[in-house]
Design a protein around this motif. Structure first.
Motif, PDB file in Angstrom:
ATOM      1  N   GLY A  50       0.789  -1.216   0.000  1.00  0.00           N
ATOM      2  CA  GLY A  50       0.000   0.000   0.000  1.00  0.00           C
ATOM      3  C   GLY A  50       0.822   1.267   0.000  1.00  0.00           C
ATOM      4  O   GLY A  50       1.955   1.323  -0.466  1.00  0.00           O
ATOM      5  N   GLY A  51       0.205   2.311   0.564  1.00  0.00           N
ATOM      6  CA  GLY A  51       0.802   3.629   0.517  1.00  0.00           C
ATOM      7  C   GLY A  51       0.361   4.361  -0.730  1.00  0.00           C
ATOM      8  O   GLY A  51      -0.441   3.864  -1.541  1.00  0.00           O
ATOM      9  N   ARG A  99      -4.464   1.096  -1.296  1.00  0.00           N
ATOM     10  CA  ARG A  99      -4.954   1.644  -0.026  1.00  0.00           C
ATOM     11  C   ARG A  99      -3.831   2.277   0.773  1.00  0.00           C
ATOM     12  O   ARG A  99      -2.668   1.891   0.661  1.00  0.00           O
ATOM     13  N   THR A 100      -4.198   3.283   1.581  1.00  0.00           N
ATOM     14  CA  THR A 100      -3.305   3.868   2.566  1.00  0.00           C
ATOM     15  C   THR A 100      -3.990   3.800   3.927  1.00  0.00           C
ATOM     16  O   THR A 100      -5.191   3.522   4.016  1.00  0.00           O
ATOM     17  N   ALA A 101      -3.216   4.096   4.986  1.00  0.00           N
ATOM     18  CA  ALA A 101      -3.761   4.079   6.355  1.00  0.00           C
ATOM     19  C   ALA A 101      -4.478   2.766   6.642  1.00  0.00           C
ATOM     20  O   ALA A 101      -5.492   2.722   7.324  1.00  0.00           O
ATOM     21  N   HIS A 102      -3.921   1.678   6.113  1.00  0.00           N
ATOM     22  CA  HIS A 102      -4.426   0.333   6.313  1.00  0.00           C
ATOM     23  C   HIS A 102      -3.563  -0.351   7.371  1.00  0.00           C
ATOM     24  O   HIS A 102      -2.709   0.277   7.996  1.00  0.00           O
ATOM     25  N   THR A 103      -3.767  -1.642   7.562  1.00  0.00           N
ATOM     26  CA  THR A 103      -2.896  -2.433   8.425  1.00  0.00           C
ATOM     27  C   THR A 103      -2.444  -3.687   7.691  1.00  0.00           C
ATOM     28  O   THR A 103      -3.166  -4.231   6.853  1.00  0.00           O
ATOM     29  N   GLY A 152      -8.548   0.529   5.168  1.00  0.00           N
ATOM     30  CA  GLY A 152      -7.738   1.645   4.707  1.00  0.00           C
ATOM     31  C   GLY A 152      -8.514   2.579   3.791  1.00  0.00           C
ATOM     32  O   GLY A 152      -9.724   2.438   3.585  1.00  0.00           O
ATOM     33  N   SER A 153      -7.803   3.553   3.221  1.00  0.00           N
ATOM     34  CA  SER A 153      -8.408   4.549   2.339  1.00  0.00           C
ATOM     35  C   SER A 153      -7.992   4.306   0.895  1.00  0.00           C
ATOM     36  O   SER A 153      -6.804   4.155   0.607  1.00  0.00           O
TER      37      SER A 153
END
Length: 375
Positions: free
Chosen positions: A208-209, A239-243, A257-258
């Motif tokens: 991600g990122g 996705r970002t702000a994921h895990t 995530g976003s």
């Protein structure tokens, strides 16, 4: 279910309302912990292995003329259940990383400073003295990067944002013997707000990122033998702000995530297989979210806590079951996001700080005990 009262209205964990969602839920005890001395978000929290948790830096409040980076650290002690001062960094920072080293020290890298700069400074906290000292400088200042402890005790730092519209593809390795950085291979795609996790075989998976606001689907793996990155499959959903959580069998669970546009959060889950570098769709979360936490429990299950979604609704905690590979909702709601969550030696999870729905930084802490779930 248990009710965790708000601490100065900064953190709320409530019973899940079955009238709104009649699906069965697990009931997990939650208890209030003593608050931080200073509310903070975009901080780090590092479990030291002996039950203590070191909380470092951060930002408070979210917006306004009095917004500032934080230089202080606080230590949560399981013997007292309280936080105590634990030293002050030379440079206040947020969006940094903190890594627990093999020798017990904690390495603090980069971040964003009060003077609107992307920091290249590195500091190390010493458990013997309880103080911070300088530990070298990055080749380039960066924040929203990642730092991964390697099996040989070195730390791999990669990606992030370097200011002036520069998203970074560079990576460097910090050596604890010399306290210096050495460049290593570059990412194929510059990115920030990504995850980088250590795999059982010593490689590092980057997921991600984004570059600008466009989420990245390409997965990359860094190999310690070659010092180079290689493609490792593609996410269906950037996705970002994921895990990203490495499971007991070596696979990686990539959750929520976003996606970088409307809707601003997703519930989708993807599972990466290290044997084939392929990605399969997993059971989605009940509630879409971003800026949540994911904690691998001793049982092999994964606990998802907090997060935010566009409507501002409080989100139920969810538990991924390693046997069924399905999510179940947990009988608590949480309004905080951008918090930290650390697994303690006794199996409980400590939640600290973050942001609540009124955009205030939180000083609150809570203890969740998934080992004591009850019907």
């Amino acid at each position: 279910g248990a009710v965790l009262a708000a601490v100065s209205a900064l953190l709320i964990v409530q019973p899940f309302d079955r009238a709104e969602d009649p699906a069965p839920a697990i009931v997990v005890p939650a208890t209030e912990a003593s608050p931080l001395a200073e509310a903070r978000q975009l901080h780090t929290a590092t479990a030291l292995g002996d039950g203590r948790v070191l909380v470092i830096g951060g930002k408070s409040p979210l917006d306004g003329a009095d917004t500032h980076a934080i230089a202080t650290a606080e230590m949560w002690n399981p013997a007292t259940g309280e936080f105590a001062p634990a030293g002050t960094m030379a440079e206040a920072r947020y969006g940094h990383t903190s890594t627990h080293l093999a020798d017990g020290r904690v390495l603090v890298i980069g971040g964003y400073g009060d003077d609107s700069s992307w920091l290249d400074s590195v500091e190390v906290w010493d458990p013997e003295t309880g103080e911070f000292s300088s530990a070298g400088s990055l080749g380039v200042g960066r924040h929203a990067h990642s730092a991964t402890l390697l099996r040989d005790g070195r730390v791999l730092v990669l990606g992030g944002y370097g200011g002036e519209w520069e998203w970074l593809s560079s990576a460097e390795i910090w050596d604890p013997e010399t306290e210096t950085f050495t460049p290593t291979g570059d990412l194929a795609e510059a990115r920030w707000e990504h995850d980088a996790v250590l795999l059982p075989d010593g490689r590092v998976l980057v997921s991600g990122g984004a570059h600008t606001i466009t989420p990245i689907t390409l997965l990359e793996v860094w190999d310690p033998e070659s010092g180079a990155f290689a493609p490792a499959g593609e996410l269906e959903q950037g996705r970002t702000a994921h895990t990203t959580t490495v499971l007991a069998d070596g696979r990686a669970l990539i959750a929520a995530g976003s996606p970088g546009g409307e809707p601003w959060e997703v519930a989708s889950v993807e599972i990466w297989d290290p044997e084939t570098s392929s990605v399969l769709a997993g059971d989605p979360l009940e509630a879409a979210r971003t800026d949540h936490s994911a904690t691998l429990l001793p049982s092999g299950d994964v606990l998802i806590l907090g997060g935010t979604e566009s409507s501002g609704a409080d989100l139920p905690a969810e538990l991924w079951d390693q046997e069924t590979e399905l999510f179940e909702t947990i009988d608590i709601l949480s309004e905080q996001y951008g918090h930290t969550a650390n697994l303690l030696p006794d199996g409980r999870v400590l939640l600290v700080g973050g942001i609540v729905t009124d955009q205030e930084s939180s000083a609150a802490a809570a203890l969740i005990d998934p080992t004591a779930s009850a019907e």
